[in-house]
Design an enzyme around this catalytic site. Structure first.
Site, short mmCIF file in Angstrom:
data_model
loop_
_atom_site.label_atom_id
_atom_site.label_comp_id
_atom_site.label_asym_id
_atom_site.label_seq_id
_atom_site.Cartn_x
_atom_site.Cartn_y
_atom_site.Cartn_z
N LYS A 232 -23.55 -5.73 2.18
CA LYS A 232 -23.30 -6.67 3.29
C LYS A 232 -24.03 -6.26 4.57
O LYS A 232 -24.44 -5.13 4.75
CB LYS A 232 -21.79 -6.80 3.52
CG LYS A 232 -21.17 -7.67 2.43
CD LYS A 232 -19.79 -8.13 2.73
CE LYS A 232 -19.36 -9.09 1.62
NZ LYS A 232 -17.92 -9.29 1.58
N ARG A 266 -15.54 -4.44 -5.29
CA ARG A 266 -16.42 -5.53 -5.72
C ARG A 266 -17.85 -5.10 -5.41
O ARG A 266 -18.19 -4.84 -4.26
CB ARG A 266 -16.04 -6.81 -4.97
CG ARG A 266 -16.76 -8.06 -5.41
CD ARG A 266 -16.22 -9.26 -4.64
NE ARG A 266 -16.89 -10.47 -5.07
CZ ARG A 266 -18.05 -10.90 -4.62
NH1 ARG A 266 -18.70 -10.22 -3.69
NH2 ARG A 266 -18.59 -12.01 -5.08
#
Ligand code: HH2
Length: 283
Positions: A232, A266
């Site tokens: 991210k 994740r």
């Protein structure tokens, strides 16, 4: 009557026909069948490439494969339901047939229902079942699918515009507690519920770091916590690296989260994340 997890002492996540042990952290492998996901967009639009990647992630040790048909990256446009259904439902059926737990990453009740009918064991909803009919889609399901409730401020298209919190960790924790209570109120049992603070969803880098430091507050609600930090932009902000070069940062972030009590990570880089968590768990 006591439930199975109390009898065995190993905490378990009820995930459709699967029971996932939570005594050590698990990896959820990311598989986006979209043209525009921020990391793997366009790579798995071909069904056989997607199925091969799912097989590979299972071999590498993913406990769950998370199939997404709509990008929720900042600024992403919404995907029509019909398109999302066409992208994910046949693939979910094929992955479920491999015997592995499959999760559907969706906000749409219609996609949730179709995914469950195709064999999904879990629904991963970045809007925490706030869409009209979403709670019912899970409560009415014929199988006890797991549900991941994530915190998001706003909508993907606008969520990074002028975000502010008085106390991000306290607000996210209170939101997740309320969504878990809403699930329990419609008969979704605790053993099926996973919480996720939603890194990057309507949060600045500072908000994300604050949330990560204070993850034990979310963990303290008593549900397994999932984190999605993989590749991210906060990792880009911290390291100066482009998406394709954020694996090391992702592994460090995963470790920082499991040290603070996260049970499911994740990740795009399944093999490496599994290795890191194996070593950490052994110690
Ligand atoms: N992050 C993304 C998507 N789904 N689900 C949960 N529970 N937690 C997350 O942090 C999370 C999520 C965004 O990542 P990705 O799927 O790789 O990208 P995109 O939304 O662009 O498809």
């Amino acid at each position: 009557m006591r439930n199975h997890s109390e009898l065995t002492l190993t905490p378990l996540l009820v995930c459709g026909r699967h029971r996932l042990p939570l005594d050590r952290p698990l990896v959820m492998g990311v598989l986006n069948v979209t043209p525009d996901s921020f990391c793997d967009g366009g790579r798995y639009l071909d069904r056989s490439a997607a199925l091969d990647r799912a097989r590979q992630m299972i071999e590498e040790g993913a406990a769950i494969v998370d199939v997404g048909g709509e990008s929720t990256r900042p600024g992403a446009a919404a995907t029509p339901e019909r398109t999302e259904l066409e992208r994910v439902v046949p693939l979910i059926a094929q992955i479920a047939a491999l015997g592995a737990p499959v999760s559907a990453d969706t906000r749409k009740p219609g996609v949730m229902r179709a995914a469950i009918a195709a064999g999904a064991s879990m629904i991963n909803d970045v809007s925490a079942l706030r869409a009209s009919g979403a709670l019912e889609a899970i409560a009415d399901a014929s199988a006890p699918v797991a549900i991941c409730l994530m915190h998001m401020r706003g909508e993907p298209q606008t969520m990074q515009q002028s975000v502010s919190y008085n106390d991000v960790a306290a607000e996210v924790t209170a939101f997740l507690a309320a969504r878990a209570a809403a699930c329990e109120a419609v008969g979704i049992s605790r053993e099926r519920i996973v919480l996720d603070p939603g890194f990057g969803f309507g949060k600045t880098v500072e908000h994300n770091l604050d949330l990560l430091r204070r993850l034990p507050e979310v963990v303290g609600l008593g549900f397994p916590v999932l984190v999605g930090l993989s590749r991210k932009s906060m990792l880009g902000a911290l390291t100066g690296r482009a998406v394709g070069e954020r694996m090391a940062g992702s592994l460090a972030a995963a470790l920082a989260a499991v040290v603070r009590g996260a049970k499911i990570v994740r990740a795009h880089d399944v093999r490496e994340t599994v290795d890191v968590l194996k070593v950490w768990s052994a110690v």
